[in-house]
Scaffold this active site. Structure first.
Site, PDB file in Angstrom:
ATOM      1  N   ARG A 106       0.875  -1.195   0.000  1.00 41.24           N
ATOM      2  CA  ARG A 106       0.000   0.000   0.000  1.00 41.24           C
ATOM      3  C   ARG A 106       0.900   1.229   0.000  1.00 41.24           C
ATOM      4  O   ARG A 106       1.814   1.322   0.822  1.00 41.24           O
ATOM      5  CB  ARG A 106      -0.891   0.043   1.233  1.00 41.24           C
ATOM      6  CG  ARG A 106      -1.520   1.436   1.412  1.00 41.24           C
ATOM      7  CD  ARG A 106      -2.535   1.531   2.506  1.00 41.24           C
ATOM      8  NE  ARG A 106      -3.776   0.862   2.138  1.00 41.24           N
ATOM      9  CZ  ARG A 106      -4.960   1.126   2.694  1.00 41.24           C
ATOM     10  NH1 ARG A 106      -5.073   2.045   3.635  1.00 41.24           N
ATOM     11  NH2 ARG A 106      -6.037   0.466   2.320  1.00 41.24           N
ATOM     12  N   HIS A 133      -7.580   0.768  -6.100  1.00 44.16           N
ATOM     13  CA  HIS A 133      -7.783   0.036  -4.837  1.00 44.16           C
ATOM     14  C   HIS A 133      -8.597  -1.228  -5.163  1.00 44.16           C
ATOM     15  O   HIS A 133      -9.762  -1.358  -4.765  1.00 44.16           O
ATOM     16  CB  HIS A 133      -8.519   0.936  -3.842  1.00 44.16           C
ATOM     17  CG  HIS A 133      -8.484   0.439  -2.424  1.00 44.16           C
ATOM     18  ND1 HIS A 133      -7.700  -0.621  -2.014  1.00 44.16           N
ATOM     19  CD2 HIS A 133      -9.149   0.868  -1.310  1.00 44.16           C
ATOM     20  CE1 HIS A 133      -7.886  -0.823  -0.718  1.00 44.16           C
ATOM     21  NE2 HIS A 133      -8.752   0.052  -0.278  1.00 44.16           N
ATOM     22  N   GLN A 136     -10.558  -3.596  -2.558  1.00 43.76           N
ATOM     23  CA  GLN A 136     -11.797  -3.010  -2.023  1.00 43.76           C
ATOM     24  C   GLN A 136     -12.980  -3.330  -2.945  1.00 43.76           C
ATOM     25  O   GLN A 136     -14.078  -3.637  -2.488  1.00 43.76           O
ATOM     26  CB  GLN A 136     -11.635  -1.494  -1.879  1.00 43.76           C
ATOM     27  CG  GLN A 136     -12.890  -0.787  -1.413  1.00 43.76           C
ATOM     28  CD  GLN A 136     -13.267  -1.078   0.033  1.00 43.76           C
ATOM     29  OE1 GLN A 136     -12.426  -0.976   0.917  1.00 43.76           O
ATOM     30  NE2 GLN A 136     -14.522  -1.443   0.283  1.00 43.76           N
ATOM     31  N   ASP A 228     -17.022   8.098  -0.993  1.00 43.11           N
ATOM     32  CA  ASP A 228     -15.692   7.935  -0.388  1.00 43.11           C
ATOM     33  C   ASP A 228     -15.255   9.325   0.073  1.00 43.11           C
ATOM     34  O   ASP A 228     -15.873  10.337  -0.304  1.00 43.11           O
ATOM     35  CB  ASP A 228     -14.727   7.370  -1.461  1.00 43.11           C
ATOM     36  CG  ASP A 228     -13.315   7.109  -0.943  1.00 43.11           C
ATOM     37  OD1 ASP A 228     -13.109   7.084   0.290  1.00 43.11           O
ATOM     38  OD2 ASP A 228     -12.403   6.930  -1.783  1.00 43.11           O
ATOM     39  N   CYS A 269     -16.278   2.702   1.333  1.00 43.46           N
ATOM     40  CA  CYS A 269     -15.113   1.843   1.591  1.00 43.46           C
ATOM     41  C   CYS A 269     -14.571   2.032   2.992  1.00 43.46           C
ATOM     42  O   CYS A 269     -13.893   1.153   3.514  1.00 43.46           O
ATOM     43  CB  CYS A 269     -14.031   2.108   0.554  1.00 43.46           C
ATOM     44  SG  CYS A 269     -13.554   3.839   0.434  1.00 43.46           S
ATOM     45  N   ARG A 297     -13.961  -7.302   3.239  1.00 37.21           N
ATOM     46  CA  ARG A 297     -12.560  -7.060   2.860  1.00 37.21           C
ATOM     47  C   ARG A 297     -11.719  -8.299   3.187  1.00 37.21           C
ATOM     48  O   ARG A 297     -10.849  -8.701   2.424  1.00 37.21           O
ATOM     49  CB  ARG A 297     -11.975  -5.855   3.615  1.00 37.21           C
ATOM     50  CG  ARG A 297     -12.617  -4.515   3.340  1.00 37.21           C
ATOM     51  CD  ARG A 297     -12.479  -4.106   1.902  1.00 37.21           C
ATOM     52  NE  ARG A 297     -11.120  -4.213   1.384  1.00 37.21           N
ATOM     53  CZ  ARG A 297     -10.087  -3.415   1.704  1.00 37.21           C
ATOM     54  NH1 ARG A 297     -10.244  -2.418   2.538  1.00 37.21           N
ATOM     55  NH2 ARG A 297      -8.887  -3.598   1.168  1.00 37.21           N
TER      56      ARG A 297
HETATM   57  N1   CP Z   1     -11.135   0.651   2.969  1.00 42.19           N
HETATM   58  C1   CP Z   1      -9.855   0.590   3.341  1.00 42.19           C
HETATM   59  O1   CP Z   1      -8.943   0.345   2.540  1.00 42.19           O
HETATM   60  O2   CP Z   1      -9.642   0.811   4.662  1.00 42.19           O
HETATM   61  P1   CP Z   1      -8.243   0.978   5.381  1.00 42.19           P
HETATM   62  O3   CP Z   1      -7.637   2.274   4.859  1.00 42.19           O
HETATM   63  O4   CP Z   1      -8.558   1.032   6.848  1.00 42.19           O
HETATM   64  O5   CP Z   1      -7.371  -0.182   5.006  1.00 42.19           O
HETATM   65  N1  NVA Z   2      -9.778   7.184  -1.536  1.00 46.05           N
HETATM   66  C1  NVA Z   2      -9.400   6.793  -0.200  1.00 46.05           C
HETATM   67  C2  NVA Z   2      -9.688   5.351   0.013  1.00 46.05           C
HETATM   68  C3  NVA Z   2      -9.389   4.855   1.410  1.00 46.05           C
HETATM   69  C4  NVA Z   2      -9.672   3.394   1.566  1.00 46.05           C
HETATM   70  C5  NVA Z   2      -7.928   7.088   0.021  1.00 46.05           C
HETATM   71  O1  NVA Z   2      -7.119   6.798  -0.856  1.00 46.05           O
HETATM   72  O2  NVA Z   2      -7.590   7.631   1.079  1.00 46.05           O
END
Ligand code: CP
Ligand code: NVA
Length: 316
Positions: A106, A133, A136, A228, A269, A297
């Site tokens: 990540r 992502h 997700q 989101d 999400c 998830r």
């Molecule tokens: N939805 C999601 O990716 O959550 P986190 O940022 O907590 O991993």
């Molecule tokens: N768009 C958001 C998604 C978090 C799961 C981000 O990248 O912060």
């Protein structure tokens, strides 16, 4: 279906049949877990979990998914390893590829997860980049199947920052799986045009459609509204600008009513900034489905790991 050895960087690389198979596998693993059954499909595998951005759901899902199937997860925080700082990504990738059986990443630039995949020689899974992502979206699709029994023909409307990683990944996942997909956002926040053209081809093949609109009336007929955060991780400096642009697009009761359907769900999400992209009242009204989505998830991430690295896979 044989996905052994594959990376999971975006859903672009997966056919609708492969995505459906991952969803079936996730549903199967979920059922096993509810029965208290633990597997050994990842027995003895060492998994690196690299997080250059924070995470609750993704980190816990990868960790629990590993432990449930007999693997050993090692968490590597962004500041704790040399990934493109003191050592090139290519070199770190080659080291990790010698030590680990697979790598989750990540972080920021999507090119980093691509470099890890290219140089490590082991399956690499995208746990979120600035652009995509994909894990997700598997959870979102599984949640829709649980609610509606099918995907093809549903309509999902994404309301908010239409150019973020979630909007991009949902557009890919929905168009591949026959879900009519709309983005409702101010024009400045519409998605990448190249990606939209790619998705139009998948939509044509699956019978789905894509609409980009600034008009909230596009929510009419939606089976799912998705939102989101207005500022994704790393974009905190844009907060004031985004609030000004997106305030008219807040998801609230009036917006949900526009679907004209009783069964419409709200998906998010998470994490959510209540009072920005969604009101507290509306969030709480749909909390059941939103937290099903969060739980999913884990089952879907476990499915990705088992499918690309595991053994003794069930037949469907
Ligand atoms: N939805 C999601 O990716 O959550 P986190 O940022 O907590 O991993
Ligand atoms: N768009 C958001 C998604 C978090 C799961 C981000 O990248 O912060």
């Amino acid at each position: 279906m044989d996905l052994k050895g594959r990376c999971f960087l975006t859903l672009k690389d997966y056919t609708p049949e492969e995505i459906q198979w991952l969803l079936d596998l996730a549903a199967h693993l979920k059922k096993e877990k509810k029965l208290g059954l633990h597997g050994s499909r990842l027995q003895g595998k060492n998994i690196a979990l690299i997080f250059e951005k924070p995470s609750t759901r993704t980190r816990c899902s990868f960790t629990i998914g590993c432990l449930d199937e007999g693997a050993y997860p090692t968490y590597l925080g962004g500041d704790e390893i040399q990934l493109g700082h003191k050592e090139s990504i290519e070199d770190t990738a080659r080291v990790l590829g010698r030590l680990f059986d697979a790598i989750e990443y990540r972080g920021f630039a999507h090119s980093k997860v691509e470099a890890l995949a290219k140089y490590s020689g082991v399956p690499v899974w995208n746990g979120l980049t600035d652009e995509f992502h994909p894990t997700q979206v598997l959870a979102d699709l599984l949640t829709l199947i649980e609610r509606f029994g099918h995907l093809a023909g549903l309509k999902l409307v994404f309301v908010g920052d239409g150019r973020n990683n979630m909007a991009h990944s949902l557009m890919i996942g929905c168009t591949k799986m026959g879900v009519h997909f709309s983005i409702v956002a101010p024009k400045q926040l519409w998605p990448d045009e190249g990606l939209v053209s790619m998705c139009k081809q998948w939509a044509e093949a699956s019978g789905a459609s894509i609409q980009l609109s600034e008009d909230l009336e596009e929510v009419r007929g939606a089976d799912a509204v998705y939102t989101d955060v207005w500022c994704s991780m790393g974009e905190e400096a844009k907060a004031a600008e985004r609030i000004a642009l997106l305030s008219p697009y807040q998801v609230n009761e009036a917006l949900m009513q526009k679907s004209g359907k009783d069964q419409t769900v709200l998906l998010h999400c998470l994490p959510a900034v209540k009072g920005n992209e969604v009101t507290e009242e509306t969030f709480e009204k749909y909390a059941d489905v939103i937290f099903d989505e969060a739980e999913n998830r884990m089952h879907t991430i476990k499915a990705v790991m088992v499918a690309t690295l595991g053994s003794d896979l069930p037949e469907f």
